[in-house]
Design a protein around this motif. Structure first.
Motif, PDB file in Angstrom:
ATOM      1  N   LEU A 176       0.622  -1.083   0.523  1.00  0.00           N
ATOM      2  CA  LEU A 176       0.332  -0.299  -0.129  1.00  0.00           C
ATOM      3  C   LEU A 176       1.291   1.572  -0.183  1.00  0.00           C
ATOM      4  N   GLY A 177       1.884   1.421   1.136  1.00  0.00           N
ATOM      5  CA  GLY A 177       3.057   2.787   1.143  1.00  0.00           C
ATOM      6  C   GLY A 177       3.512   2.264  -0.252  1.00  0.00           C
ATOM      7  N   ILE A 178       4.064   1.634  -1.005  1.00  0.00           N
ATOM      8  CA  ILE A 178       4.761   1.971  -2.195  1.00  0.00           C
ATOM      9  C   ILE A 178       4.122   2.695  -3.607  1.00  0.00           C
ATOM     10  N   LEU A 179       3.038   1.074  -3.255  1.00  0.00           N
ATOM     11  CA  LEU A 179       2.536   1.750  -4.613  1.00  0.00           C
ATOM     12  C   LEU A 179       1.203   2.870  -4.250  1.00  0.00           C
ATOM     13  N   LYS A 180       1.059   3.560  -3.092  1.00  0.00           N
ATOM     14  CA  LYS A 180       1.080   4.889  -3.247  1.00  0.00           C
ATOM     15  C   LYS A 180       2.016   6.214  -3.305  1.00  0.00           C
ATOM     16  N   THR A 181       3.209   6.058  -2.718  1.00  0.00           N
ATOM     17  CA  THR A 181       3.970   6.675  -2.858  1.00  0.00           C
ATOM     18  C   THR A 181       4.227   6.865  -4.331  1.00  0.00           C
ATOM     19  N   MET A 182       4.812   6.107  -5.439  1.00  0.00           N
ATOM     20  CA  MET A 182       4.272   5.826  -6.949  1.00  0.00           C
ATOM     21  C   MET A 182       2.789   5.751  -7.278  1.00  0.00           C
ATOM     22  N   GLU A 183       2.754   6.661  -6.927  1.00  0.00           N
ATOM     23  CA  GLU A 183       0.839   6.818  -8.076  1.00  0.00           C
ATOM     24  C   GLU A 183       1.175   7.076  -9.133  1.00  0.00           C
ATOM     25  N   GLY A 184       0.285   6.337 -10.129  1.00  0.00           N
ATOM     26  CA  GLY A 184       0.711   6.370 -11.601  1.00  0.00           C
ATOM     27  C   GLY A 184       1.721   6.352 -12.282  1.00  0.00           C
ATOM     28  N   LEU A 185       2.942   5.567 -11.510  1.00  0.00           N
ATOM     29  CA  LEU A 185       3.462   5.216 -12.188  1.00  0.00           C
ATOM     30  C   LEU A 185       4.055   3.333 -11.890  1.00  0.00           C
ATOM     31  N   PRO A 186       4.628   2.560 -12.565  1.00  0.00           N
ATOM     32  CA  PRO A 186       4.995   1.615 -13.059  1.00  0.00           C
ATOM     33  C   PRO A 186       5.445   0.783 -11.939  1.00  0.00           C
ATOM     34  N   VAL A 187       5.366   0.073 -10.800  1.00  0.00           N
ATOM     35  CA  VAL A 187       5.727  -0.514  -9.605  1.00  0.00           C
ATOM     36  C   VAL A 187       6.225  -1.720  -9.755  1.00  0.00           C
ATOM     37  N   THR A 188       7.254  -2.580  -9.994  1.00  0.00           N
ATOM     38  CA  THR A 188       8.025  -3.685 -10.136  1.00  0.00           C
ATOM     39  C   THR A 188       7.409  -4.485  -9.170  1.00  0.00           C
ATOM     40  N   ILE A 189       6.905  -5.763  -8.594  1.00  0.00           N
ATOM     41  CA  ILE A 189       7.131  -6.122  -7.173  1.00  0.00           C
ATOM     42  C   ILE A 189       7.391  -7.554  -7.616  1.00  0.00           C
ATOM     43  N   ARG A 190       9.386  -8.005  -6.617  1.00  0.00           N
ATOM     44  CA  ARG A 190      10.074  -9.403  -7.602  1.00  0.00           C
ATOM     45  C   ARG A 190       8.596 -10.114  -5.876  1.00  0.00           C
ATOM     46  N   LEU A 191       8.800 -11.678  -6.398  1.00  0.00           N
ATOM     47  CA  LEU A 191       8.918 -12.329  -5.171  1.00  0.00           C
ATOM     48  C   LEU A 191       9.838 -12.822  -4.729  1.00  0.00           C
ATOM     49  N   LEU A 192       9.414 -13.308  -3.897  1.00  0.00           N
ATOM     50  CA  LEU A 192      10.816 -13.637  -2.600  1.00  0.00           C
ATOM     51  C   LEU A 192      12.412 -14.548  -3.841  1.00  0.00           C
ATOM     52  N   ASP A 193      12.969 -14.231  -3.012  1.00  0.00           N
ATOM     53  CA  ASP A 193      14.951 -14.574  -3.423  1.00  0.00           C
ATOM     54  C   ASP A 193      15.262 -15.187  -2.574  1.00  0.00           C
ATOM     55  N   PRO A 194      15.710 -14.897  -2.233  1.00  0.00           N
ATOM     56  CA  PRO A 194      17.099 -14.791  -1.103  1.00  0.00           C
ATOM     57  C   PRO A 194      16.814 -16.495  -1.081  1.00  0.00           C
ATOM     58  N   PRO A 195      18.128 -17.520  -0.581  1.00  0.00           N
ATOM     59  CA  PRO A 195      17.184 -18.965   0.001  1.00  0.00           C
ATOM     60  C   PRO A 195      17.298 -18.644   1.299  1.00  0.00           C
ATOM     61  N   LEU A 196      16.195 -20.121   2.200  1.00  0.00           N
ATOM     62  CA  LEU A 196      15.414 -19.960   2.996  1.00  0.00           C
ATOM     63  C   LEU A 196      16.149 -19.262   4.272  1.00  0.00           C
ATOM     64  N   HIS A 197      17.821 -20.061   3.664  1.00  0.00           N
ATOM     65  CA  HIS A 197      18.226 -20.608   5.464  1.00  0.00           C
ATOM     66  C   HIS A 197      18.681 -19.070   5.880  1.00  0.00           C
ATOM     67  N   GLU A 198      18.842 -18.325   4.819  1.00  0.00           N
ATOM     68  CA  GLU A 198      19.235 -16.981   5.109  1.00  0.00           C
ATOM     69  C   GLU A 198      18.130 -16.055   6.382  1.00  0.00           C
ATOM     70  N   PHE A 199      17.008 -16.797   6.384  1.00  0.00           N
ATOM     71  CA  PHE A 199      16.227 -15.765   7.727  1.00  0.00           C
ATOM     72  C   PHE A 199      15.893 -16.866   8.853  1.00  0.00           C
ATOM     73  N   ILE A 200      17.243 -17.765   8.329  1.00  0.00           N
ATOM     74  CA  ILE A 200      17.905 -18.579   9.812  1.00  0.00           C
ATOM     75  C   ILE A 200      19.316 -19.429  10.118  1.00  0.00           C
ATOM     76  N   ASN A 201      19.798 -17.962  10.036  1.00  0.00           N
ATOM     77  CA  ASN A 201      21.063 -17.754  10.678  1.00  0.00           C
ATOM     78  C   ASN A 201      21.819 -17.600  12.151  1.00  0.00           C
ATOM     79  N   LEU A 202      21.315 -18.842  12.853  1.00  0.00           N
ATOM     80  CA  LEU A 202      21.089 -17.994  14.399  1.00  0.00           C
ATOM     81  C   LEU A 202      22.754 -19.303  14.342  1.00  0.00           C
ATOM     82  N   ASP A 203      22.665 -18.726  15.792  1.00  0.00           N
ATOM     83  CA  ASP A 203      24.068 -19.316  16.459  1.00  0.00           C
ATOM     84  C   ASP A 203      23.081 -20.133  18.239  1.00  0.00           C
ATOM     85  N   LYS A 204      23.225 -20.765  19.023  1.00  0.00           N
ATOM     86  CA  LYS A 204      22.778 -21.513  19.626  1.00  0.00           C
ATOM     87  C   LYS A 204      21.583 -20.275  20.762  1.00  0.00           C
ATOM     88  N   LYS A 205      22.474 -19.363  20.819  1.00  0.00           N
ATOM     89  CA  LYS A 205      21.702 -18.112  21.922  1.00  0.00           C
ATOM     90  C   LYS A 205      20.313 -18.307  21.562  1.00  0.00           C
TER      91      LYS A 205
END
Ligand code: PEP
Ligand code: MG
Length: 909
Positions: A633-662
């Motif tokens: 909503l925020g992005i499309l509104k800011t770019m009102e009247g202009l094209p907005v290319t939105i890319r679907l999720l791209d990175p490997p999932l493990h980037e989101f669970i790159n966790l240490d023990k704690k």
């Protein structure tokens, strides 16, 4: 057969060469000839061509036949005009011998002045000038310069540190000054200098085993040879490497009658710019010194005087200007300034000398200027009618705009600062701040309004909060498309990556750089435009773009001329707004993964990744949906009247669970699952080559519900805004497609969701479904893919990675050695490899348009903000480039320059 012409004579009102002959006469010689043609007062002389230099090196350091007689003939003409003779004991002519390559190589080659002074001619000079002190001063200068340049350097003698002939002669001079009880050279009397000449001659013979030549012709040829010899001197060779000047260009030699600015109080010398090179203001600007030689002005031994009122500043206000001291000569110089500007239609950098009340011009060339001045001069000159709009645009290098967009390290202070280390210039502009080693600390201090620089080995998505709070980011690893580089560039933040000299010990909160230890809290200054790092705090200069009328005018002209569209890569409304203010015509890439690292969302994201089955996953995704929708909503509104290319999720999932023990323990508690389950999932997601792994559309194919959720968020946002009367043009983009079927799989989900949402909201809006083209197979099969894809966007970061087989995250060390050995001309992640990757891009364009002639094609890799790559995009018929917000103005200018150079492109109005 007529003898080849090797020598070109010049004198006021007559010259054999002209300004167009830079290749043959070098820049200096060509411009001296041109000034003569303009009837300006130039001391007569001649230029020996660059061909002689080439011949000299191709023929065992011998001169071509005929050169000697041509030099003698030109010398005779010079003598006639000057009314004196070279070597004449009663009325001697003295000459200077200077280098002059095709493109200026300041200070890299040699000069010898006062050639022609011998034990016989010195008498004539004294008689002629009635100034014994001046004559002996000229003589001792000649001996020192000649011994150093001709007898030592050009002869290939490499003395030990501190034992060069120049240093030994300087030492003799210091001894004499001490004996006389004086401090300044100017306090030595004629007798002192006469003695010094004798001392110098003895010393030269003692040090070099040869006497200083007492024959004027021998001196002349020695000087000429030394200039040619200096073309292959160490300094000149390394300068050519850096500037990309070919070795076979060679240098010319200029032999010119000496005029003296040090003949008393009616003599002077100076350097000037026809406009202010720092601000671009249309005022004559320069410095001069009375009773001095040119080298005194530039050497900084005496504080130079201001040329006129415009050149007065805090430091020199009390000193007299030429305008005040010699008003008639100043007026003559102003006339010459006007003549030169009108003639060259560009700002000139000039050198002049006044000898006993007579003005002489010694040099003119196009003056160097900073970005601010380049823009102002180009626009002013166009308005003044000197140049047209196209030329104004071609006068400003796109990269010079960086100086107008970001704070910069004060260039004057930077010149004197010692460079601590150098890395890759990932985010332009300057910054100073105190070192912190963790993102959390950066955020904590940032909230207290402290200026910090985040120093890391490399950054990951989890550092984003700290990166945002920091003034600048400095990493020891990573390349131009590393995480730190991409993120910093998106925010217009100063950033240096791959700075290998940093040894970071984050645990003990210190780092060592070339033996110096820095602790948390120590100050650093970064120049992200050049990649230079300094210890301590250097002052910054701030830009004020909105009130910069010259800039606004230039950009308006650029927009009139360019045919290539310019969009931006942005994934936050604030960045999108910034880019829009800079003139972006849409969003070419909204990376959705950055949206999931927010602390409030990451939990749901991790829950989604850890889910065992589809229904669990859908539950977690349902939590993410409202967040994603809010983003869009925020992005499309800011770019009102202009094209907005939105890319679907791209990175490997493990980037989101790159966790240490704690962190694993905390997550297990929050999600109420055993830690072992999380550990097992992390292990199962581990990939040896994550950049080639489970990412891009491969994710959406494995977990279609992710694509579904993202499509729903996009279309619900679009539907709501459409209902509110906001015009939206969403374009959904599938990443990392290599086969048509991958695309079809994702397209089906996206279109299905679009239909559902439109039915639910009872609205219709236009949208497109297209794909990234970022692996070679997509280029090779672009005709198949284009049957279904409505647009292409070249992801040249991944396309470069997969074409070269370089890992974009680890390429730093390889590149450093490839670039230093000349195996690659440039970093291919920074400037598109047109020969290799470029072929794939061209093929993708041609194949794509062969089945869909109106296929909209852009580029959203980092190359979309690189001027050379933008020119390529224009040539191969792309519709737009997309780049980070702070590169938008650079891209607009680069696109205009491409249209001027190659003619209008597809989108021509
Ligand atoms: C690319 O690969 O060029 C691109 C724009 O995508 P990303 O950098 O996010 O992989
Ligand atoms: Mg990519």
């Amino acid at each position: 057969m007529a003898e080849r012409k090797y020598v070109y004579f010049f004198a006021q009102g007559q010259a054999e060469g002209d300004a167009n002959m830079k290749e043959l006469l070098g820049g200096k010689g060509a411009n001296l000839a041109e000034m003569c043609r303009l009837n300006l007062p130039v001391p007569p002389g001649f230029t020996i061509t660059t061909e002689v230099c080439t011949y000299y090196y191709a023929n065992g350091k011998k001169y071509p036949q005929g050169l000697k007689s041509q030099v003698e003939e030109a010398l005779r003409r010079t003598e006639q005009l000057m009314g004196s003779r070279f070597g004449d004991p009663d009325n001697p002519l003295l000459v200077s011998v200077r280098s002059g390559a095709r493109s200026s190589m300041p200070g890299m080659m040699e000069t010898v002045l006062n050639i022609g002074l011998t034990s016989r001619t010195i008498r004539g000079l004294i008689a002629k000038t009635q100034n014994e002190r001046f004559a002996y001063d000229a003589y001792r200068r000649l001996i020192m310069m000649y011994a150093d340049v001709v007898m030592e350097k050009a002869a290939g003698i490499e003395p030990k540190e501190g034992e060069g002939v120049r240093e030994q002669l300087e030492h003799e001079m210091d001894k004499l000054k001490k004996k006389r009880g004086v401090k300044l050279d100017t306090e030595l009397t004629a007798d002192d200098l006469k003695r010094l000449v004798d001392i110098f001659k003895k010393k030269v013979e003692q040090v070099l085993g040869k006497p200083f030549p007492d024959d004027p012709m021998e001196q002349l040829w020695g000087g000429i040879g030394a200039v040619f010899q200096s073309w292959t001197g160490k300094r000149a060779v390394s300068y050519r490497r850096i500037e990309g000047i070919p070795d076979d260009w060679g240098t010319a030699v200029n032999v010119q009658s000496m005029v003296f600015g040090n003949m008393g109080d009616r003599s002077a010398t100076g350097v000037a710019f026809t406009r202010n090179p720092a601000t671009g203001e249309n005022v004559f600007y320069g410095e001069w010194l009375v009773n001095a030689q040119g080298e005194d002005v530039v050497a900084g031994i005496r504080t130079p005087y201001p040329l006129n009122k415009a050149a007065k500043n805090e430091d020199n206000r009390h000193l007299p200007s030429l305008e005040e001291m010699m008003p008639e000569l100043y007026a003559q110089l102003v006339d010459i300034r006007n003549t030169l500007e009108k003639h060259y239609r560009d700002m000139q950098d000039i050198e002049f000398t006044i000898q006993e009340g007579r003005l002489w011009m010694l040099q003119t060339r196009v003056g160097k200027r900073n970005g601010q001045a380049a823009v102002r001069m180009a626009v002013d000159m166009c308005i003044e009618g000197l140049i047209d709009k196209k030329e104004a645009i071609m006068r400003v290098k796109p990269s010079q705009l960086d100086e107008l967009l970001h704070p910069m390290v004060d260039p004057i202070k930077e010149r004197h600062a010692e460079v601590l280390a150098v890395g890759l210039p990932a985010g332009p502009g300057g910054a100073t701040g105190q070192i912190v080693f963790t993102a959390d600390e950066a955020e904590r201090l940032g909230k207290q309004k402290q200026r910090v620089i985040l120093v890391r080995t490399e950054t990951s998505p989890e550092d984003v909060h700290g990166m945002h709070a920091a003034e600048a980011i400095l990493t020891s690893k990573g390349g131009m498309t590393s995480h730190a580089a991409l993120v910093a560039r998106g925010w217009g933040k100063c950033c240096i990556v791959g700075c290998g000299a940093l040894e970071i010990d984050a645990i003990n909160k210190k780092m060592t750089v070339n033996g110096k230890v820095f602790k948390e809290g120590d100050w650093l200054t970064l120049n992200g435009t050049t990649g230079r790092v300094y210890a301590g705090q250097l002052p910054l200069v701030k830009p004020d773009l909105e009130r910069n009328e010259a800039y606004l005018q230039l950009m308006q002209w650029a927009d009139e001329i360019r045919t290539l569209g310019v969009r931006t890569n942005a994934d936050r409304p604030a960045d999108a707004a910034q880019a829009r203010a800079f003139g972006a015509e849409g969003i070419g890439l909204c990376r959705t993964e950055h949206m999931f690292f927010d602390p409030k969302r990451i939990l749901a994201m991790r829950q989604m990744i850890l889910a065992d089955n589809e229904s669990e996953r859908r539950k977690a995704l349902a939590k993410l949906l409202p967040y994603q929708k809010k983003d869009f909503l925020g992005i499309l509104k800011t770019m009102e009247g202009l094209p907005v290319t939105i890319r679907l999720l791209d990175p490997p999932l493990h980037e989101f669970i790159n966790l240490d023990k704690k962190q694993i323990k905390e997550l297990a508690d929050q999600l109420n699952v055993p830690a072992t389950k999380i550990e097992a999932r992390i292990a199962s997601l581990h990939e040896a080559n994550p950049m080639l792994g489970h990412r891009g559309c491969r994710l959406g194919i494995a977990y279609p519900e992710i694509t579904e959720m993202q499509a729903r968020a996009i279309f619900e946002a679009a539907a709501e805004l459409t209902k509110q009367g906001v015009k939206v043009y969403p374009e959904v983009m599938v990443p990392l497609v290599g086969t048509l079927k991958e695309f079809l799989h994702q397209e089906k989900i996206i279109r299905q969701v679009a239909d559902e949402v439109m039915a639910k909201y009872q609205v219709t809006f236009r949208y497109l479904v297209g794909t990234m083209i970022e692996i070679p197979r997509a280029c090779l099969t672009a005709d198949e893919i284009a049957r279904s894809a409505e647009f292409f966007s070249f992801g040249t970061n991944d396309l470069t990675q997969t074409t070269f087989g370089f890992s974009r995250d680890d390429v730093g060390a390889i590149l450093a050695s490839y670039l230093s050995q000349g195996i690659l001309p440039d970093d291919p992640f920074q400037t598109l490899d047109q020969t290799g990757v470029g072929q794939l891009v061209e093929m993708g364009v041609q194949k794509g348009r062969s089945v869909r002639p109106d296929l909209k094609i852009g580029i959203c890799g980092e190359h979309g903000g690189d001027p050379a790559s933008i020119e390529f995009c224009h040539r191969v018929g792309l519709d737009y480039v997309s780049c980070s917000p702070f590169r938008v103005p650079i891209a607009r200018l680069a696109a205009a320059r491409a249209a001027i150079r190659y003619g209008a492109g597809r989108r021509a109005k």
